[in-house]
Design an enzyme around this catalytic site. Structure first.
Site, PDB file in Angstrom:
ATOM      1  CB  SER A  57       9.707  -8.507   1.183  1.00 32.62           C
ATOM      2  OG  SER A  57       8.992  -7.092   0.883  1.00 32.62           O
ATOM      3  CG  HIS A  96       4.500  -8.064  -0.397  1.00 28.73           C
ATOM      4  ND1 HIS A  96       4.836  -8.597   1.048  1.00 28.73           N
ATOM      5  CD2 HIS A  96       5.864  -7.616  -0.058  1.00 28.73           C
ATOM      6  CE1 HIS A  96       5.782  -9.560   1.106  1.00 28.73           C
ATOM      7  NE2 HIS A  96       6.393  -8.164   0.771  1.00 28.73           N
ATOM      8  CG  ASP A 123       2.895 -11.191   1.834  1.00 27.94           C
ATOM      9  OD1 ASP A 123       3.508 -11.890   2.096  1.00 27.94           O
ATOM     10  OD2 ASP A 123       2.058 -10.400   0.329  1.00 27.94           O
TER      11      ASP A 123
END
Lengths: 189, 167
Positions: A57, A96, A123
């Site tokens: 990701s 992230h 998210d």
């Protein structure tokens, strides 16, 4: 493959005193590893100072198998930083980037939205699964400060193929037990 | 002393040590680079300005971003992550940072760019403080190394403000 035969020869001629010495030196190695890990936790302020990237990701920055070094530090979290978080300690942490941040004037509490560089959406859906609207300070395990490519593959292989793990541990133990005062060599690896 | 295991151990240990030293040196060499990036962001238009159903203000902007980040690249640079954030204070919050646009630059050749875009991410406030709000636009960059320490810095551009009325 004469060395295998040698190992079994020396296994047969093992004496109790020797076995004790070897098991102590094995204990020393394990204790050292544990000490270094705990020291790192203390120094970085992060409960897991080294993490292995498991998903894509954050590509192209981080790939599966890369290692990240985390540090919590005293500085407040800011937009753009790559943080590691999870809502539930039992779940796998997520790495992230912070894309939105609100810091309260009175309490200093922060409200964060993150997004993976390689994901199309932020998210918020991930937070909603755990019943949260924002990510907050106590969900954060650390911020990424350093990077080492590929080095995490060994742990991915070990966790996903347990046979390799037991084989490796077995061979290492055998080497420690059978080697004569050479146990220090293993610690240098 | 000269068993297979012993030699293999010595070779592996030596190889790993050399690799670790080289990684450390590559990372340290980044410190010798003193970059001088330039950037300019213009707000060409405020497309619309609304109150969301939950009461938060939201704005849509058209931006013109010009930047030269080529001096950030060294031989140990894997990529540069660049983003433009709106930053402002509100009575409730000491700092609000909302990313409006971001991009990943993977080579020095692409580090000089000009882009005309609407905001990629929603420009929403935590509350309804955006009417007539003065704000800064900040161009941040995060340098991702091939190995080692990550670097980050920013250019702050001041003097932007939003309209008084929704439309």
């Amino acid at each position: 493959m004469g060395w295998v035969a040698n190992i079994f020869d020396s296994l047969r001629s093992l004496k109790i005193q020797q076995a004790l010495t070897q098991s102590v030196s094995l204990g020393v190695i394990i204790t050292w590893a544990l000490m270094i890990w705990k020291c790192l936790i203390g120094l970085t302020g992060s409960e897991s100072p080294v993490v292995v990237v498991l998903s894509g990701s954050m590509e192209p920055a981080f790939h599966r198998g890369d290692i990240l070094f985390l540090n919590m530090g005293k500085d407040p979290i800011r937009a753009g930083e790559i943080i590691v978080f999870n809502f539930d300690k039992k779940k796998i942490p997520v790495v992230h980037r912070v894309i939105q941040l609100h810091e309260q004037r009175d309490t200093g509490d922060i409200y964060i939205i993150t997004k993976g560089d390689n994901n199309d959406i932020d998210d918020r859906g991930l937070y909603a699964e755990d019943g949260h609207l924002w990510l907050q300070q106590h969900h954060i395990m650390g911020r990424a400060v350093g990077f080492l490519p590929y080095a995490g593959w060994i742990t991915i292989i070990l966790t996903e193929m347990p046979v390799v793990k037991y084989l490796l541990i077995g061979v290492l133990c055998l080497m420690v037990i059978t080697s004569e005062n050479r146990s220090l060599n293993i610690s240098t690896k | 002393m000269h068993s297979f295991g012993y030699r293999a151990n010595a070779v592996v240990t030596f190889a790993v040590t050399i690799l670790a030293v080289m990684c450390a040196m590559a990372s340290l060499s980044d410190n010798f680079n003193s970059p001088s990036p330039t950037a300019d962001v213009k707000v060409l238009n405020v497309n619309w300005f609304q109150k969301q159903p939950n009461g938060n203000d939201e704005v849509s902007l058209t931006l013109n971003i010009t930047a030269d980040l080529s001096s950030l690249f060294t031989w140990n640079t894997k990529q540069v992550f660049v983003f433009v954030a709106a930053e402002y204070e509100t009575p409730q919050n000491a700092l609000n940072q909302v990313s409006l646009w971001d991009g990943i630059i993977q080579s020095k050749e692409h580090a000089v760019f000009w882009i005309h875009t609407t905001n990629k991410y929603r420009f929403t406030d935590q509350g309804n403080n955006l009417r007539g709000k003065d704000y800064n636009l900040t161009l941040h960059w995060h340098i991702m190394p091939k190995t080692g320490k990550m670097f980050a810095d920013k250019i702050v551009m001041t003097g932007y403000s939003l309209p008084e009325e929704y439309r």
